[in-house]
Enzyme design. Sequence first.
Site, PDB file in Angstrom:
ATOM      1  N   PHE A  43       4.086  -1.430 -12.267  1.00  0.00           N
ATOM      2  CA  PHE A  43       3.266  -2.211 -11.388  1.00  0.00           C
ATOM      3  C   PHE A  43       3.933  -3.520 -11.320  1.00  0.00           C
ATOM      4  O   PHE A  43       3.762  -4.269 -12.170  1.00  0.00           O
ATOM      5  CB  PHE A  43       1.825  -2.346 -11.684  1.00  0.00           C
ATOM      6  CG  PHE A  43       1.151  -3.124 -10.817  1.00  0.00           C
ATOM      7  CD1 PHE A  43       0.450  -2.407  -9.657  1.00  0.00           C
ATOM      8  CD2 PHE A  43       0.777  -4.395 -10.996  1.00  0.00           C
ATOM      9  CE1 PHE A  43      -0.439  -3.026  -8.937  1.00  0.00           C
ATOM     10  CE2 PHE A  43      -0.092  -5.090 -10.025  1.00  0.00           C
ATOM     11  CZ  PHE A  43      -0.421  -4.490  -9.176  1.00  0.00           C
ATOM     12  N   TYR A  46       0.875  -1.194  -0.008  1.00  0.00           N
ATOM     13  CA  TYR A  46       0.031   0.140   0.064  1.00  0.00           C
ATOM     14  C   TYR A  46       0.824   1.216  -0.012  1.00  0.00           C
ATOM     15  O   TYR A  46       0.581   2.185  -0.646  1.00  0.00           O
ATOM     16  CB  TYR A  46      -0.903   0.253   1.214  1.00  0.00           C
ATOM     17  CG  TYR A  46      -2.024   0.952   1.024  1.00  0.00           C
ATOM     18  CD1 TYR A  46      -2.940   0.931   0.495  1.00  0.00           C
ATOM     19  CD2 TYR A  46      -1.702   2.492   1.918  1.00  0.00           C
ATOM     20  CE1 TYR A  46      -4.013   2.005   0.381  1.00  0.00           C
ATOM     21  CE2 TYR A  46      -2.733   3.359   1.815  1.00  0.00           C
ATOM     22  CZ  TYR A  46      -3.771   3.153   0.953  1.00  0.00           C
ATOM     23  OH  TYR A  46      -4.349   3.872   1.338  1.00  0.00           O
ATOM     24  N   GLU A  84      -7.561 -14.678   4.764  1.00  0.00           N
ATOM     25  CA  GLU A  84      -8.914 -15.323   4.604  1.00  0.00           C
ATOM     26  C   GLU A  84     -10.198 -14.344   4.597  1.00  0.00           C
ATOM     27  O   GLU A  84     -11.130 -14.345   4.647  1.00  0.00           O
ATOM     28  CB  GLU A  84      -8.971 -16.146   6.119  1.00  0.00           C
ATOM     29  CG  GLU A  84      -8.359 -17.337   6.228  1.00  0.00           C
ATOM     30  CD  GLU A  84      -8.192 -18.020   7.497  1.00  0.00           C
ATOM     31  OE1 GLU A  84      -8.893 -17.551   8.276  1.00  0.00           O
ATOM     32  OE2 GLU A  84      -7.495 -19.072   7.735  1.00  0.00           O
ATOM     33  N   ARG A 118       7.152 -16.672  -8.943  1.00  0.00           N
ATOM     34  CA  ARG A 118       7.150 -15.614  -9.842  1.00  0.00           C
ATOM     35  C   ARG A 118       8.209 -14.516  -9.269  1.00  0.00           C
ATOM     36  O   ARG A 118       8.246 -13.673 -10.058  1.00  0.00           O
ATOM     37  CB  ARG A 118       5.737 -14.645  -9.813  1.00  0.00           C
ATOM     38  CG  ARG A 118       4.895 -15.745 -10.691  1.00  0.00           C
ATOM     39  CD  ARG A 118       3.566 -15.622 -10.260  1.00  0.00           C
ATOM     40  NE  ARG A 118       2.627 -16.331 -11.038  1.00  0.00           N
ATOM     41  CZ  ARG A 118       2.263 -17.735 -11.160  1.00  0.00           C
ATOM     42  NH1 ARG A 118       2.817 -18.218  -9.907  1.00  0.00           N
ATOM     43  NH2 ARG A 118       1.474 -18.373 -11.687  1.00  0.00           N
ATOM     44  N   HIS A 151      -9.464  -8.292   2.863  1.00  0.00           N
ATOM     45  CA  HIS A 151      -8.469  -7.326   2.838  1.00  0.00           C
ATOM     46  C   HIS A 151      -7.633  -7.360   1.641  1.00  0.00           C
ATOM     47  O   HIS A 151      -7.153  -6.295   0.922  1.00  0.00           O
ATOM     48  CB  HIS A 151      -7.588  -7.595   4.070  1.00  0.00           C
ATOM     49  CG  HIS A 151      -6.617  -6.734   4.254  1.00  0.00           C
ATOM     50  ND1 HIS A 151      -5.088  -7.128   3.905  1.00  0.00           N
ATOM     51  CD2 HIS A 151      -6.616  -5.386   4.820  1.00  0.00           C
ATOM     52  CE1 HIS A 151      -4.392  -6.036   4.244  1.00  0.00           C
ATOM     53  NE2 HIS A 151      -5.181  -4.876   4.681  1.00  0.00           N
TER      54      HIS A 151
END
Length: 163
Positions: free
Chosen positions: A122, A66, A94, A136, A97
């Site tokens: 990005f 963020y 879970e 990745r 968020h």
Amino acid sequence: MASNLKNLSDFSHTTVPSAKPFRFGIVVAAWNAEVTGNLYRGAYDSLLKHGAEEENIISVEVAGSYELIAGADILLSKQQLDAVICLGCVIQGETRHFDFICNAVANGIAQVGIKHTKPVIFGVLTTDNQEQALDRAGGKHGNKGDEAAITAIKIADMSNSLK
């Protein structure tokens, strides 16, 4: 799924311009450090491999994905850069968020690029689990940090050619 079939960081089919004339920023999230550290090494090494000078790469660390938004904005406000690479990793949990963070980060990074009229790349993994992230970040599917660096070089070169 295509990613099951190959290393996605194969650039043998394309020409990568020299990174030598450009200045880059790299903003990397500390959260999920094993993954983001690999992404950072991929991006940094790729920039050097394609001719960027070490002194023309400015790296900063932020807490999490963020905060990549503010990190990129601050870098572009205080430094003359041709592109900024944002590297992070958000792993599904879970709760919802994950959805809120991924959406906010994608939109925020795009808005920083628009605000500064500079490429803000990005390079954030949004995976279901740690294994997918590691695959990745230098694993069997290549390194998205490397891909983000190539993207930064190519778009910086394209922008420069349009001047």
